[in-house]
Design a protein around this motif. Sequence first.
Motif, short mmCIF file in Angstrom:
data_model
loop_
_atom_site.label_atom_id
_atom_site.label_comp_id
_atom_site.label_asym_id
_atom_site.label_seq_id
_atom_site.Cartn_x
_atom_site.Cartn_y
_atom_site.Cartn_z
N SER A 251 0.81 -1.22 0.00
CA SER A 251 0.00 0.00 0.00
C SER A 251 0.85 1.27 0.00
O SER A 251 0.33 2.37 0.21
CB SER A 251 -0.95 0.01 1.20
OG SER A 251 -0.23 -0.07 2.41
N TYR A 252 2.15 1.14 -0.26
CA TYR A 252 3.04 2.32 -0.28
C TYR A 252 2.65 3.26 -1.41
O TYR A 252 2.38 2.83 -2.53
CB TYR A 252 4.48 1.86 -0.47
CG TYR A 252 5.45 2.99 -0.76
CD1 TYR A 252 5.99 3.75 0.27
CD2 TYR A 252 5.82 3.30 -2.06
CE1 TYR A 252 6.89 4.78 0.01
CE2 TYR A 252 6.71 4.33 -2.34
CZ TYR A 252 7.24 5.07 -1.30
OH TYR A 252 8.11 6.09 -1.56
N ARG A 253 2.64 4.57 -1.10
CA ARG A 253 2.36 5.57 -2.14
C ARG A 253 3.51 6.57 -2.30
O ARG A 253 3.92 6.85 -3.43
CB ARG A 253 1.08 6.34 -1.82
CG ARG A 253 0.67 7.32 -2.93
CD ARG A 253 -0.62 8.05 -2.62
NE ARG A 253 -0.43 9.03 -1.56
CZ ARG A 253 -1.43 9.58 -0.87
NH1 ARG A 253 -2.68 9.20 -1.10
NH2 ARG A 253 -1.19 10.47 0.07
N SER A 254 4.02 7.11 -1.20
CA SER A 254 5.07 8.12 -1.31
C SER A 254 5.79 8.27 0.02
O SER A 254 5.32 7.80 1.06
CB SER A 254 4.47 9.47 -1.73
OG SER A 254 3.57 9.94 -0.74
N GLY A 255 6.94 8.95 -0.03
CA GLY A 255 7.71 9.18 1.19
C GLY A 255 8.76 8.11 1.42
O GLY A 255 9.08 7.33 0.52
N ILE A 256 9.30 8.07 2.61
CA ILE A 256 10.37 7.12 2.96
C ILE A 256 9.77 5.97 3.76
O ILE A 256 9.33 6.15 4.91
CB ILE A 256 11.48 7.82 3.77
CG1 ILE A 256 12.07 8.98 2.96
CG2 ILE A 256 12.57 6.84 4.16
CD1 ILE A 256 13.06 9.84 3.74
N PHE A 257 9.74 4.80 3.17
CA PHE A 257 9.11 3.63 3.78
C PHE A 257 9.96 3.13 4.94
O PHE A 257 11.14 2.80 4.78
CB PHE A 257 8.94 2.53 2.73
CG PHE A 257 8.26 1.30 3.26
CD1 PHE A 257 6.88 1.26 3.39
CD2 PHE A 257 8.99 0.18 3.63
CE1 PHE A 257 6.23 0.14 3.89
CE2 PHE A 257 8.35 -0.96 4.11
CZ PHE A 257 6.98 -0.97 4.24
N ASP A 258 9.36 3.04 6.13
CA ASP A 258 10.07 2.56 7.31
C ASP A 258 9.34 1.39 7.97
O ASP A 258 9.50 1.13 9.16
CB ASP A 258 10.28 3.70 8.31
CG ASP A 258 8.97 4.25 8.87
OD1 ASP A 258 7.90 3.95 8.30
OD2 ASP A 258 9.01 4.97 9.88
N GLY A 259 8.57 0.65 7.16
CA GLY A 259 7.80 -0.47 7.70
C GLY A 259 8.43 -1.82 7.45
O GLY A 259 7.72 -2.83 7.41
N CYS A 260 9.74 -1.87 7.29
CA CYS A 260 10.42 -3.14 7.00
C CYS A 260 10.42 -4.05 8.23
O CYS A 260 10.63 -3.60 9.35
CB CYS A 260 11.87 -2.90 6.58
SG CYS A 260 12.06 -1.93 5.07
N SER A 261 10.21 -5.33 7.97
CA SER A 261 10.28 -6.33 9.04
C SER A 261 11.73 -6.59 9.43
O SER A 261 12.64 -6.48 8.60
CB SER A 261 9.63 -7.63 8.56
OG SER A 261 9.89 -8.68 9.46
#
Length: 326
Positions: A251-261
Motif C-alpha cells: 500500500s506504499y504511495r510516497s515518502g520514505i518507507f520505514d515499515g520493514c520487518s
Amino acid sequence: MNFNCFLVILFVVFFLKASCDSFELQKEWVSHKEKYNLQFTINEEAVRFKVFADNVNKINEHNSDPNQLYKKGINKFTHLTREEFQLTLAKFPENKPKLRMANLEANEELPDNYDCRDEGLVSKVKDQESCGSCFAFCSAAALEGMYKKLHPKEDIPDFSPQQIVDCDKYDSGCEGGWPQNVYTYVYFNGIETWENYPYAAKGQECAFDTEKAVFKNAGYRDIPQNRESLKVALMENGPCSVAVDASDWYSYRSGIFDGCSKNIRYNHGVLLVGWGVENDQKFWTIKNSWGTTYGEEGYIRILQNDDPKSEDNCGVQGYGSFPIPE
C-alpha cells in the motif's frame, strides 16, 4: 433545544456522513475495478469489496498520523489481503548462485545524494503483472544501465525480461529466480530487446534468436553486505539488482518507507538506483516492476538503517549484485 432533539439531529448528521462515506467508497471501488480491469462474480464482488474497504480504512488511518514518514494509497493491490499479496511475490530458488564478491572501496568521500537516473542509466518503469518475474526485470534493467554506461551516446535500450523467463534454465520463470543466474545466462547467450522479444507475463517456449542478441556481459559480481559497498557499486557500475523483503510494500504511495520487518524473508527482486537524505532521514531509492501507478511513479524509497551492516532495511544490503562488461 431539548436533549431528545439534540440526539435526533446528531443521529441524522452521523447517518448522512456514513451514507456519504459509503457513497465515496463505492465510487472508489468502481474506479479501482475500471482502472485495473478487474471483474468478479457476484459472490467474489462482496468479498473483494470488503477487503478493499478494510484496506482503505487502514490507509486513511495511517495517513492521518502526522508522524508517519510515508503515505499509503490505493493501488493495484488494494483488493487483496496482506496474505494474498504475499502469495503474488516471487520465490528465490534454494540453489544460490556461486558467490563472486566484488572488491569495492571508496577512494573519496561519498556524496549525500546520488541517483543513476541523473546519468541516464535507468530505463522507464515497467510492470511484471501476474508473473513472478521480478528477478528478470531487475537484472535486465541492470544490464540496460551497463549498456548505457558503455555506449553513452546511444539511447538506453529496453532488454527482454520475457527471454529470461522463457530461456534462462538456471531459474524458474514466473516462479522466481536469482539475478546472478540471469547474468550468467546472458554471458553465454546474449539478450534481445523488448521489441524483438516482447513481454507476455507468462512462461512460453523459448524463442531466443542468437542473431537478434544485442548485448552480452562477462558475468557478475556480488556486493559486500554493507552500505558503503552498495554506494560504491552504484557510482562505479551503475544500477544494481538487489533482493528484498517486500511483504509490506503493497500500500506504499510516497515518502520514505520505514515499515520493514526485522525478520527478513527475501521474496522480491528490484533495481537499486541511488540514495539520498530528506529531513535528516537517509534512504535508498529503488525502481520497482509494478508499473508507474505504484508508489512514486513506480519507485519506492526505503529508510536506511543506522547500522551500516544491518539488513533491517527490507534486506536491501543482503544480496546485491551487478553485471560486469566483457
